[in-house]
Motif scaffolding. Structure first.
Motif, mmCIF file in Angstrom:
data_model
loop_
_atom_site.group_PDB
_atom_site.id
_atom_site.type_symbol
_atom_site.label_atom_id
_atom_site.label_comp_id
_atom_site.label_asym_id
_atom_site.label_seq_id
_atom_site.Cartn_x
_atom_site.Cartn_y
_atom_site.Cartn_z
ATOM 1 N N GLY A 105 -15.699 -7.991 12.323
ATOM 2 C CA GLY A 105 -15.521 -7.200 11.149
ATOM 3 C C GLY A 105 -14.833 -5.823 11.763
ATOM 4 O O GLY A 105 -14.831 -5.588 13.018
ATOM 5 N N GLY A 106 -14.299 -5.124 10.765
ATOM 6 C CA GLY A 106 -13.502 -3.661 11.220
ATOM 7 C C GLY A 106 -12.246 -4.050 11.989
ATOM 8 O O GLY A 106 -11.848 -3.172 12.940
ATOM 9 N N ASN A 107 -11.556 -5.259 12.045
ATOM 10 C CA ASN A 107 -10.609 -5.649 12.879
ATOM 11 C C ASN A 107 -10.936 -5.685 14.376
ATOM 12 O O ASN A 107 -9.961 -5.535 15.110
ATOM 13 N N LEU A 108 -11.999 -6.199 14.440
ATOM 14 C CA LEU A 108 -12.525 -6.403 15.984
ATOM 15 C C LEU A 108 -12.969 -7.850 16.149
ATOM 16 O O LEU A 108 -13.512 -8.514 15.497
ATOM 17 N N TRP A 109 -12.626 -8.204 17.343
ATOM 18 C CA TRP A 109 -13.184 -9.666 17.655
ATOM 19 C C TRP A 109 -13.913 -9.716 19.009
ATOM 20 O O TRP A 109 -13.648 -8.869 19.970
ATOM 21 N N GLU A 110 -14.560 -10.551 19.038
ATOM 22 C CA GLU A 110 -15.482 -10.971 20.200
ATOM 23 C C GLU A 110 -14.877 -12.183 20.714
ATOM 24 O O GLU A 110 -14.876 -13.199 20.120
ATOM 25 N N HIS A 111 -14.159 -12.188 21.789
ATOM 26 C CA HIS A 111 -13.754 -13.316 22.621
ATOM 27 C C HIS A 111 -14.055 -13.701 23.915
ATOM 28 O O HIS A 111 -13.473 -12.731 24.901
ATOM 29 N N GLU A 112 -14.977 -14.270 24.284
ATOM 30 C CA GLU A 112 -15.754 -14.151 25.370
ATOM 31 C C GLU A 112 -16.195 -15.493 26.372
ATOM 32 O O GLU A 112 -16.381 -16.717 25.382
ATOM 33 N N LEU A 113 -16.087 -15.546 27.583
ATOM 34 C CA LEU A 113 -16.731 -16.457 28.104
ATOM 35 C C LEU A 113 -17.949 -16.047 28.511
ATOM 36 O O LEU A 113 -18.375 -15.254 29.093
ATOM 37 N N ASP A 114 -19.212 -16.623 27.797
ATOM 38 C CA ASP A 114 -20.259 -16.109 27.593
ATOM 39 C C ASP A 114 -21.309 -16.985 28.343
ATOM 40 O O ASP A 114 -21.372 -18.416 28.074
ATOM 41 N N HIS A 115 -22.117 -16.427 29.565
ATOM 42 C CA HIS A 115 -22.983 -16.996 30.163
ATOM 43 C C HIS A 115 -24.317 -16.767 29.557
ATOM 44 O O HIS A 115 -24.835 -15.374 29.261
ATOM 45 N N VAL A 116 -25.130 -17.864 29.169
ATOM 46 C CA VAL A 116 -26.411 -17.548 28.538
ATOM 47 C C VAL A 116 -27.522 -18.036 29.588
ATOM 48 O O VAL A 116 -27.633 -18.737 30.226
ATOM 49 N N PHE A 117 -28.494 -16.712 29.343
ATOM 50 C CA PHE A 117 -29.635 -17.155 30.242
ATOM 51 C C PHE A 117 -31.014 -16.970 29.068
ATOM 52 O O PHE A 117 -30.869 -16.594 28.261
ATOM 53 N N THR A 118 -32.028 -17.690 29.717
ATOM 54 C CA THR A 118 -33.135 -17.644 29.200
ATOM 55 C C THR A 118 -34.418 -16.923 30.189
ATOM 56 O O THR A 118 -34.140 -17.152 31.328
ATOM 57 N N GLY A 119 -35.376 -16.335 29.311
ATOM 58 C CA GLY A 119 -36.543 -16.124 30.263
ATOM 59 C C GLY A 119 -37.746 -15.890 29.496
ATOM 60 O O GLY A 119 -37.584 -16.188 27.986
ATOM 61 N N HIS A 120 -38.751 -15.261 29.856
ATOM 62 C CA HIS A 120 -40.080 -15.208 29.246
ATOM 63 C C HIS A 120 -40.668 -13.691 29.426
ATOM 64 O O HIS A 120 -40.486 -13.164 30.803
ATOM 65 N N TYR A 121 -41.141 -13.328 28.420
ATOM 66 C CA TYR A 121 -41.627 -11.653 28.469
ATOM 67 C C TYR A 121 -42.530 -11.499 27.802
ATOM 68 O O TYR A 121 -42.570 -12.146 26.472
ATOM 69 N N ASN A 122 -43.853 -11.011 28.091
ATOM 70 C CA ASN A 122 -45.001 -10.657 27.262
ATOM 71 C C ASN A 122 -45.440 -9.502 27.307
ATOM 72 O O ASN A 122 -46.589 -9.164 26.713
ATOM 73 N N GLY A 123 -44.721 -8.293 27.949
ATOM 74 C CA GLY A 123 -45.211 -7.160 28.115
ATOM 75 C C GLY A 123 -44.743 -6.112 26.871
ATOM 76 O O GLY A 123 -44.441 -6.424 25.982
ATOM 77 N N ASP A 124 -44.928 -4.806 27.293
ATOM 78 C CA ASP A 124 -44.371 -3.704 26.603
ATOM 79 C C ASP A 124 -42.885 -3.556 26.683
ATOM 80 O O ASP A 124 -42.314 -3.842 27.838
ATOM 81 N N PHE A 125 -42.394 -2.996 25.558
ATOM 82 C CA PHE A 125 -40.971 -2.692 25.627
ATOM 83 C C PHE A 125 -40.757 -1.121 25.702
ATOM 84 O O PHE A 125 -41.565 -0.184 24.973
ATOM 85 N N THR A 126 -39.732 -0.589 26.163
ATOM 86 C CA THR A 126 -39.435 0.647 25.983
ATOM 87 C C THR A 126 -37.795 0.797 25.416
ATOM 88 O O THR A 126 -36.950 0.614 26.349
ATOM 89 N N LEU A 127 -37.764 0.811 24.190
ATOM 90 C CA LEU A 127 -36.282 0.672 23.590
ATOM 91 C C LEU A 127 -35.388 1.980 24.073
ATOM 92 O O LEU A 127 -35.848 2.936 23.590
ATOM 93 N N ASN A 128 -34.198 1.621 24.005
ATOM 94 C CA ASN A 128 -33.241 2.518 24.027
ATOM 95 C C ASN A 128 -32.563 2.801 22.659
ATOM 96 O O ASN A 128 -31.922 1.787 22.367
ATOM 97 N N SER A 129 -32.822 3.628 22.099
ATOM 98 C CA SER A 129 -32.539 4.151 20.611
ATOM 99 C C SER A 129 -31.029 4.006 20.398
ATOM 100 O O SER A 129 -30.663 3.840 19.052
#
Length: 169
Positions: A105-129
């Motif tokens: 949208g907004g005349n913007l494109w994502e054209h990427e070579l994307d490396h996909v990773f997986t992981g597990h997490y069960n703790g608390d988060f501190t979000l960057n607003s």
């Protein structure tokens, strides 16, 4: 200084650097990574992008998606963004990579070579607003239903990457 992305060939050969916004305006192929995090129940973590993001604001997407810096590996970039966006550390496993192009949208494109990773997490988060407005875990079944019912609530690249994830794993 605006963040730069690493421009590449389809074989991941570095061609140079470009301002991130300019690369997205021109739809030029660059390096990226995506992280899928799961909890002990097997649910996937979604983040809602902050309202101030220059594209795809207030849309749900995977745990982390961004661009490695010129001096970083894909893994190092993914680990950095986990800390910057979610305030966490998690062990990640590389799964696959692929090239995609998406109109965000907004005349913007994502054209990427994307490396996909997986992981597990069960703790608390501190979000960057500045990056993330909220997070939640969801089952894959419920996610599929939500995307089917309200595709506009999700980023374009997440829908593409999720499809690739399901096809490959």
């Amino acid at each position: 200084m605006e963040e730069q992305v690493v421009l590449i060939s389809e074989k991941d050969e570095v061609l140079g650097l470009m301002d991130k916004m300019q690369a997205h305006k021109n739809g030029i192929l660059h390096r990226a990574f995506s992280v899928f995090l799961f909890n002990e129940k097997g649910e996937i973590l979604l983040q809602k992008r902050a309202a101030e993001k220059y594209h795809s604001p207030n849309q749900w997407t995977n745990a982390v998606c961004s661009h490695p810096r010129v001096d970083e590996t894909y893994m190092e970039g993914a680990q950095r963004r986990l800390k910057e966006e979610l305030g966490i550390e998690a062990e990640l496993t590389p799964k696959f990579h692929f090239i995609y192009k998406a109109d965000v949208g907004g005349n913007l494109w994502e054209h990427e070579l994307d490396h996909v990773f997986t992981g597990h997490y069960n703790g608390d988060f501190t979000l960057n607003s500045d990056e993330v407005s909220e997070i939640r875990f969801i089952t894959m079944e419920a996610l599929d239903e939500e995307i089917k019912s309200n595709p506009e609530h999700f980023t374009e690249w997440f829908k593409i990457i999720l499809g690739e994830y399901k096809d490959r794993l």
